[in-house]
Motif scaffolding. Sequence first.
Motif, PDB file in Angstrom:
ATOM      1  N   PHE A  46      10.157   0.949   6.637  1.00 51.64           N
ATOM      2  CA  PHE A  46       9.864   1.819   5.666  1.00 51.64           C
ATOM      3  C   PHE A  46       8.680   1.342   4.587  1.00 51.64           C
ATOM      4  CE2 PHE A  46      10.866   3.407   1.239  1.00 51.64           C
ATOM      5  CZ  PHE A  46      11.024   4.770   1.577  1.00 51.64           C
ATOM      6  N   ALA A  47       8.874   0.082   4.123  1.00 50.53           N
ATOM      7  CA  ALA A  47       7.812  -0.516   3.309  1.00 50.53           C
ATOM      8  C   ALA A  47       6.661  -0.279   3.713  1.00 50.53           C
ATOM      9  CB  ALA A  47       8.296  -1.693   2.660  1.00 50.53           C
ATOM     10  N   ALA A  48       6.390  -1.004   5.003  1.00 49.96           N
ATOM     11  CA  ALA A  48       4.973  -0.949   5.374  1.00 49.96           C
ATOM     12  C   ALA A  48       4.434   0.487   5.501  1.00 49.96           C
ATOM     13  CB  ALA A  48       4.988  -1.412   6.950  1.00 49.96           C
ATOM     14  N   ALA A  49       5.076   1.405   5.844  1.00 49.50           N
ATOM     15  CA  ALA A  49       4.630   2.735   6.216  1.00 49.50           C
ATOM     16  C   ALA A  49       4.557   3.393   4.906  1.00 49.50           C
ATOM     17  CB  ALA A  49       5.798   3.681   7.048  1.00 49.50           C
ATOM     18  N   ARG A  50       5.589   3.488   3.843  1.00 52.69           N
ATOM     19  CA  ARG A  50       5.270   4.067   2.493  1.00 52.69           C
ATOM     20  C   ARG A  50       4.229   3.396   1.793  1.00 52.69           C
ATOM     21  NH1 ARG A  50       7.168   8.121  -0.691  1.00 52.69           N
ATOM     22  NH2 ARG A  50       6.554   7.685  -2.987  1.00 52.69           N
ATOM     23  N   ILE A  51       4.011   2.293   1.697  1.00 52.57           N
ATOM     24  CA  ILE A  51       2.775   1.605   1.084  1.00 52.57           C
ATOM     25  C   ILE A  51       1.565   2.001   1.533  1.00 52.57           C
ATOM     26  CG2 ILE A  51       1.764  -0.590   0.132  1.00 52.57           C
ATOM     27  CD1 ILE A  51       4.810  -1.547   0.044  1.00 52.57           C
ATOM     28  N   SER A  52       1.422   2.010   2.913  1.00 45.66           N
ATOM     29  CA  SER A  52       0.035   2.315   3.683  1.00 45.66           C
ATOM     30  C   SER A  52      -0.253   3.665   3.398  1.00 45.66           C
ATOM     31  CB  SER A  52       0.269   2.171   5.081  1.00 45.66           C
ATOM     32  OG  SER A  52       0.608   0.552   5.430  1.00 45.66           O
ATOM     33  N   ARG A  53       0.717   4.629   3.448  1.00 47.04           N
ATOM     34  CA  ARG A  53       0.242   6.135   3.149  1.00 47.04           C
ATOM     35  C   ARG A  53       0.058   6.236   1.501  1.00 47.04           C
ATOM     36  NH1 ARG A  53       5.486   7.543   6.736  1.00 47.04           N
ATOM     37  NH2 ARG A  53       4.692   7.442   8.861  1.00 47.04           N
ATOM     38  N   ALA A  54       0.885   5.704   0.870  1.00 46.27           N
ATOM     39  CA  ALA A  54       0.349   5.827  -0.507  1.00 46.27           C
ATOM     40  C   ALA A  54      -1.063   5.443  -0.977  1.00 46.27           C
ATOM     41  CB  ALA A  54       1.512   5.151  -1.323  1.00 46.27           C
ATOM     42  N   LEU A  55      -1.458   4.230  -0.405  1.00 48.28           N
ATOM     43  CA  LEU A  55      -2.869   3.823  -0.529  1.00 48.28           C
ATOM     44  C   LEU A  55      -3.877   4.886  -0.317  1.00 48.28           C
ATOM     45  CD1 LEU A  55      -2.555   0.142   0.482  1.00 48.28           C
ATOM     46  CD2 LEU A  55      -2.759   0.921  -1.935  1.00 48.28           C
ATOM     47  N   THR A  56      -3.579   5.588   0.679  1.00 49.85           N
ATOM     48  CA  THR A  56      -4.517   6.750   1.028  1.00 49.85           C
ATOM     49  C   THR A  56      -4.566   7.807  -0.050  1.00 49.85           C
ATOM     50  OG1 THR A  56      -3.187   8.375   2.107  1.00 49.85           O
ATOM     51  CG2 THR A  56      -3.678   6.448   3.459  1.00 49.85           C
ATOM     52  N   GLU A  57      -3.703   8.003  -0.911  1.00 53.34           N
ATOM     53  CA  GLU A  57      -3.731   8.750  -2.134  1.00 53.34           C
ATOM     54  C   GLU A  57      -4.878   8.435  -3.090  1.00 53.34           C
ATOM     55  OE1 GLU A  57       0.221   9.463  -3.659  1.00 53.34           O
ATOM     56  OE2 GLU A  57       1.062   9.767  -1.763  1.00 53.34           O
ATOM     57  N   TYR A  58      -5.118   7.187  -2.983  1.00 57.52           N
ATOM     58  CA  TYR A  58      -6.276   6.603  -3.860  1.00 57.52           C
ATOM     59  C   TYR A  58      -7.509   6.121  -3.060  1.00 57.52           C
ATOM     60  CZ  TYR A  58      -2.648   5.698  -7.398  1.00 57.52           C
ATOM     61  OH  TYR A  58      -1.472   6.029  -8.366  1.00 57.52           O
ATOM     62  N   GLY A  59      -7.718   7.151  -1.980  1.00 59.90           N
ATOM     63  CA  GLY A  59      -8.889   6.809  -1.155  1.00 59.90           C
ATOM     64  C   GLY A  59      -8.963   5.483  -0.291  1.00 59.90           C
ATOM     65  N   ILE A  60      -7.869   4.700  -0.057  1.00 52.10           N
ATOM     66  CA  ILE A  60      -7.994   3.517   0.523  1.00 52.10           C
ATOM     67  C   ILE A  60      -7.239   3.701   1.815  1.00 52.10           C
ATOM     68  CG2 ILE A  60      -7.108   0.921   0.604  1.00 52.10           C
ATOM     69  CD1 ILE A  60      -6.729   1.433  -2.496  1.00 52.10           C
ATOM     70  N   ALA A  61      -8.222   3.533   3.067  1.00 52.31           N
ATOM     71  CA  ALA A  61      -7.692   3.873   4.431  1.00 52.31           C
ATOM     72  C   ALA A  61      -6.960   2.456   4.716  1.00 52.31           C
ATOM     73  CB  ALA A  61      -8.558   3.982   5.285  1.00 52.31           C
ATOM     74  N   THR A  62      -5.704   2.417   5.425  1.00 50.79           N
ATOM     75  CA  THR A  62      -4.880   1.281   5.552  1.00 50.79           C
ATOM     76  C   THR A  62      -4.616   1.191   6.986  1.00 50.79           C
ATOM     77  OG1 THR A  62      -3.967   1.575   3.324  1.00 50.79           O
ATOM     78  CG2 THR A  62      -2.982   0.237   4.665  1.00 50.79           C
ATOM     79  N   LEU A  63      -4.616   0.187   7.683  1.00 49.05           N
ATOM     80  CA  LEU A  63      -4.401  -0.363   8.765  1.00 49.05           C
ATOM     81  C   LEU A  63      -3.134  -1.325   8.934  1.00 49.05           C
ATOM     82  CD1 LEU A  63      -5.219  -0.111  11.975  1.00 49.05           C
ATOM     83  CD2 LEU A  63      -6.338  -2.497  11.568  1.00 49.05           C
ATOM     84  N   ARG A  64      -2.090  -0.630   9.428  1.00 45.94           N
ATOM     85  CA  ARG A  64      -0.820  -1.646   9.790  1.00 45.94           C
ATOM     86  C   ARG A  64      -0.710  -1.603  11.148  1.00 45.94           C
ATOM     87  NH1 ARG A  64       3.404   2.714  10.059  1.00 45.94           N
ATOM     88  NH2 ARG A  64       2.613   4.648   9.638  1.00 45.94           N
ATOM     89  N   PHE A  65      -0.103  -3.055  11.317  1.00 46.43           N
ATOM     90  CA  PHE A  65      -0.151  -3.345  12.889  1.00 46.43           C
ATOM     91  C   PHE A  65       0.994  -4.264  13.185  1.00 46.43           C
ATOM     92  CE2 PHE A  65      -2.216  -6.776  10.878  1.00 46.43           C
ATOM     93  CZ  PHE A  65      -1.840  -7.996  11.927  1.00 46.43           C
ATOM     94  N   ASP A  66       1.571  -4.484  14.408  1.00 43.01           N
ATOM     95  CA  ASP A  66       2.671  -5.109  14.777  1.00 43.01           C
ATOM     96  C   ASP A  66       2.160  -6.528  15.495  1.00 43.01           C
ATOM     97  OD1 ASP A  66       4.724  -3.187  14.630  1.00 43.01           O
ATOM     98  OD2 ASP A  66       4.317  -2.266  16.324  1.00 43.01           O
TER      99      ASP A  66
END
Length: 260
Positions: A46-66
């Motif tokens: 939840f934390a990884a997905a939520r934070i990564s998606r929230a950063l897009t609201e500020y124009g920051i593309a975010t790569l999360r990986f296993d």
Amino acid sequence: MPPTSRRVQFTGSQGTPLAARLELPEAVPRAYAVFAHCFTCGKDTFAAARISRALTEYGIATLRFDFTGLGESGGDFADSTFSSDVDDLVHAADHLRDHFAAPSLLVGHSLGGAAVLAATHRIPETRAVATIGSPVSPQHVVHRFEDDRATIERRGEAEVDLGGRTVRIRRRFLEDLAAQPQRERIHRLNTALLVMHSPTDETVEVDNARQIFDAARHPKSFVAIPGADHLLTDRSDAAYVSAVLAAWATRYLAGPEQPL
């Protein structure tokens, strides 16, 4: 167009495919980031997905990986070490650089925070680093399986129960953790640093945040996450972390039409 989530795959440090998701903002990204998850967790927590998606609201593309051997990624977790995780993180940055743009922001949760601190000097485009509930030393993670440590050292490996999940830990994993010059890395950071930590974190005590903060040079910031648990399982806590992190990051990350 609305924000999008794109499946991505790249080759990790051990030559196996690593699974990732790239969260993209509505417009052209002003910056790219890499998110490193917690020990034996995954990109879809939840934390990884939520934070990564929230950063897009500020124009920051975010790569999360296993990381290798976890989630949807290939490889065997038993073959991994903290050093190989750091290498995976560098490979993630290389993938962004080759196909999109190099990341200027690194974010790490728990042991992932220790990994981004260790990887920063190998990703020269990094301008800002944020840790969330992270230990000052990666060796801190050993307390999660302290009862099995003697068996690992004697036999060379052991099956360890981590919160209901069984993983194999090998002696070289312990040896690699002990060899990390983490405090020196923190002191030599040449980027802005944000340290976020819950005062009531029972997994990684808040004093770790103090030690990270004290070891680092300016510019650096500390933000408490009052009442949060280590995994940020409460939506309001994850939302708070996301908003503060994103607002802080924009101070240091500028797109071509958004000078500081």
